[in-house]
Design an enzyme around this catalytic site. Structure first.
Site, PDB file in Angstrom:
ATOM      1  N   SER A  35      62.241   9.123  -0.401  1.00 41.24           N
ATOM      2  CA  SER A  35      62.540   9.065   1.030  1.00 41.24           C
ATOM      3  C   SER A  35      64.050   8.996   1.149  1.00 41.24           C
ATOM      4  CB  SER A  35      61.879   7.803   1.614  1.00 41.24           C
ATOM      5  OG  SER A  35      61.631   7.943   2.986  1.00 41.24           O
ATOM      6  N   LYS A  89      48.018  14.293   7.753  1.00 39.65           N
ATOM      7  CA  LYS A  89      47.861  15.299   8.791  1.00 39.65           C
ATOM      8  C   LYS A  89      49.125  15.316   9.645  1.00 39.65           C
ATOM      9  CE  LYS A  89      47.672  13.771  12.462  1.00 39.65           C
ATOM     10  NZ  LYS A  89      48.559  12.984  13.383  1.00 39.65           N
TER      11      LYS A  89
HETATM   12  P1  NAP Z   1      58.046   8.513  10.825  1.00 40.21           P
HETATM   13  O1  NAP Z   1      57.962   7.065  11.185  1.00 40.21           O
HETATM   14  O2  NAP Z   1      59.092   9.346  11.463  1.00 40.21           O
HETATM   15  O3  NAP Z   1      58.150   8.551   9.247  1.00 40.21           O
HETATM   16  C1  NAP Z   1      58.203   9.745   8.509  1.00 40.21           C
HETATM   17  C2  NAP Z   1      59.293   9.633   7.455  1.00 40.21           C
HETATM   18  O4  NAP Z   1      59.350  10.874   6.757  1.00 40.21           O
HETATM   19  C3  NAP Z   1      60.660   9.425   8.033  1.00 40.21           C
HETATM   20  O5  NAP Z   1      60.945   8.058   8.212  1.00 40.21           O
HETATM   21  C4  NAP Z   1      61.585  10.089   7.028  1.00 40.21           C
HETATM   22  O6  NAP Z   1      62.012   9.130   6.081  1.00 40.21           O
HETATM   23  C5  NAP Z   1      60.687  11.100   6.295  1.00 40.21           C
HETATM   24  N1  NAP Z   1      61.048  12.503   6.564  1.00 40.21           N
HETATM   25  C6  NAP Z   1      61.172  13.480   5.652  1.00 40.21           C
HETATM   26  N2  NAP Z   1      61.467  14.647   6.204  1.00 40.21           N
HETATM   27  C7  NAP Z   1      61.581  14.410   7.521  1.00 40.21           C
HETATM   28  C8  NAP Z   1      61.886  15.246   8.622  1.00 40.21           C
HETATM   29  N3  NAP Z   1      62.134  16.567   8.485  1.00 40.21           N
HETATM   30  N4  NAP Z   1      61.904  14.683   9.857  1.00 40.21           N
HETATM   31  C9  NAP Z   1      61.660  13.372  10.032  1.00 40.21           C
HETATM   32  N5  NAP Z   1      61.351  12.538   8.996  1.00 40.21           N
HETATM   33  C10 NAP Z   1      61.317  13.056   7.754  1.00 40.21           C
HETATM   34  O7  NAP Z   1      56.670   9.252  11.139  1.00 40.21           O
HETATM   35  P2  NAP Z   1      55.195   8.667  10.974  1.00 40.21           P
HETATM   36  O8  NAP Z   1      54.733   8.090  12.257  1.00 40.21           O
HETATM   37  O9  NAP Z   1      55.107   7.830   9.762  1.00 40.21           O
HETATM   38  O10 NAP Z   1      54.377  10.029  10.797  1.00 40.21           O
HETATM   39  C11 NAP Z   1      54.469  10.791   9.616  1.00 40.21           C
HETATM   40  C12 NAP Z   1      53.216  11.634   9.490  1.00 40.21           C
HETATM   41  O11 NAP Z   1      52.075  10.762   9.500  1.00 40.21           O
HETATM   42  C13 NAP Z   1      53.027  12.601  10.665  1.00 40.21           C
HETATM   43  O12 NAP Z   1      52.589  13.835  10.190  1.00 40.21           O
HETATM   44  C14 NAP Z   1      51.963  11.934  11.532  1.00 40.21           C
HETATM   45  O13 NAP Z   1      51.143  12.852  12.219  1.00 40.21           O
HETATM   46  C15 NAP Z   1      51.154  11.179  10.495  1.00 40.21           C
HETATM   47  N6  NAP Z   1      50.481  10.010  11.042  1.00 40.21           N
HETATM   48  C16 NAP Z   1      51.165   9.110  11.818  1.00 40.21           C
HETATM   49  C17 NAP Z   1      50.472   8.037  12.386  1.00 40.21           C
HETATM   50  C18 NAP Z   1      51.177   7.014  13.229  1.00 40.21           C
HETATM   51  O14 NAP Z   1      50.494   6.167  13.842  1.00 40.21           O
HETATM   52  N7  NAP Z   1      52.483   6.986  13.320  1.00 40.21           N
HETATM   53  C19 NAP Z   1      49.094   7.896  12.161  1.00 40.21           C
HETATM   54  C20 NAP Z   1      48.457   8.786  11.322  1.00 40.21           C
HETATM   55  C21 NAP Z   1      49.150   9.848  10.785  1.00 40.21           C
HETATM   56  P3  NAP Z   1      63.474   9.324   5.405  1.00 40.21           P
HETATM   57  O15 NAP Z   1      64.429   9.507   6.532  1.00 40.21           O
HETATM   58  O16 NAP Z   1      63.651   8.059   4.627  1.00 40.21           O
HETATM   59  O17 NAP Z   1      63.358  10.555   4.543  1.00 40.21           O
END
Ligand code: NAP
Length: 309
Positions: A35, A89
């Site tokens: 990450s 997903k």
């Molecule tokens: P998030 O909080 O933004 O976390 C994703 C992490 O991925 C970021 O913190 C970032 O960490 C890394 N990353 C790598 N490439 C990236 C890019 N191009 N843009 C943004 N971040 C990038 O998102 P999340 O809510 O965990 O969701 C991630 C995935 O899980 C999505 O596909 C979502 O549909 C799925 N999901 C989310 C939830 C929910 O409740 N949030 C539930 C089920 C599934 P670094 O900056 O450290 O690289």
């Protein structure tokens, strides 16, 4: 022997669900993370998947929880390095990417588990059983949530490839395609794009089963107050309501108690991943993503008020 796992993309879902589920499952050992800006205490951390794969050759598998725009490169690198892969997903940024990952997993003889966590919600199996043997006459999906509450600061959702309201909406489509006995197509779609964003904040889809049954679908990210993740199906002999994203089930207006063994979507996902690795199988079903892609292909575009994350 536990599978040595690398976790990619340490954000909200990694912290809320993946890390606790991995810690609770003796079939996995979290040995590394990749990450750009985050890590996990006590676990070797790397900025990129490539660095993680190079420095930790003993990894057996990786689990990718980045947004979909970052899935393909990470998954391809891992499969080519001979690792098993589990994908959050939505599965990828484009439909072609999924086909290529599926082919690469087969070529490498490795497991690709392209997950749909909502299919593991407690009410889904019973809903599928109810649908079997019934003739549906109609249905609806209402998926309305407050994006500011559930996705605070996540600009990627509104960037090109982020899918906007389809990021949660695809969960509803994953459940629908799992419980219905026949296939559905998108016959009409209206997509509402904020004037300053690249992905829709709301969408209405007319879905039709192959036998012509309508499933009217509304996705909206602007919901305040009560949040709704409901699927209703109507048959000649009764009706079913899955609410809370598949977690609660009512049949003919009466709640159906969920089997305790079905609690916890993510523990069940990791259990399935371990079983698939053991059996040498993959699971890829990108019909929900095809429906979303089709909505973009045929959807009418409306421009609505600007949205700031
Ligand atoms: P998030 O909080 O933004 O976390 C994703 C992490 O991925 C970021 O913190 C970032 O960490 C890394 N990353 C790598 N490439 C990236 C890019 N191009 N843009 C943004 N971040 C990038 O998102 P999340 O809510 O965990 O969701 C991630 C995935 O899980 C999505 O596909 C979502 O549909 C799925 N999901 C989310 C939830 C929910 O409740 N949030 C539930 C089920 C599934 P670094 O900056 O450290 O690289």
């Amino acid at each position: 022997m536990a599978l040595k796992l690398g976790l990619v993309g340490i954000g909200k879902i990694a912290r809320d669900q993946h890390i606790p589920a991995i810690a609770a499952d003796p079939r996995f050992e979290l040995v590394a993370t990749a990450s750009r800006n985050a890590g996990v205490d006590g676990v070797a951390s790397f900025k990129t998947v490539e660095a993680m794969l190079a420095d930790v050759p003993e990894l057996d598998a990786i689990s990718i929880c980045t947004p979909p725009q970052a899935h393909f490169d990470a998954a391809l690198a891992a499969l080519r390095a001979g690792k098993h892969v589990m994908l959050e997903k939505p599965p990828a940024a484009t439909t072609r990417e999924i086909s290529l990952l599926q082919a690469e997993a087969a070529r490498q003889g490795r497991t690709l588990f392209q997950t749909w966590h909502s299919r593991f919600a407690a009410g889904v199996d019973a809903a599928r059983d109810w649908v079997k043997g019934r003739t549906l006459t109609g249905g609806s999906i209402t998926w309305k949530e407050d994006v500011h509450h559930w996705h605070p600061g996540q600009q990627w959702i509104f960037d090109a490839g982020g899918l906007g309201v389809f990021d949660p909406g695809i969960n509803a489509l994953s459940v629908l395609t799992e419980v219905l006995a026949e296939e559905v197509v998108v016959s009409k779609a209206v997509l509402e794009f904020p004037e300053n964003q690249q992905a829709p904040i709301a969408a209405q889809l007319d879905l039709r089963t192959q036998s012509g049954v309508a499933v009217d679908t509304v996705f909206d990210f602007r919901q305040k107050g009560e949040q709704t993740w409901d699927i209703e199906l109507v048959a000649a002999t009764g009706r079913l309501r899955l609410s809370h994203g598949g977690g609660a089930l009512e049949i003919d207006g009466k709640p159906v108690a969920a089997d305790e063994a079905l609690a916890g979507e993510y523990p069940r996902l990791y259990a399935r991943f371990a079983e698939m690795v053991e059996a040498g199988r993959s699971e890829v079903d990108w019909r929900p993503f095809q429906l979303v892609a089709d909505a973009f292909l045929i959807g009418e575009r409306r421009t609505v008020a600007a949205h700031h994350v």
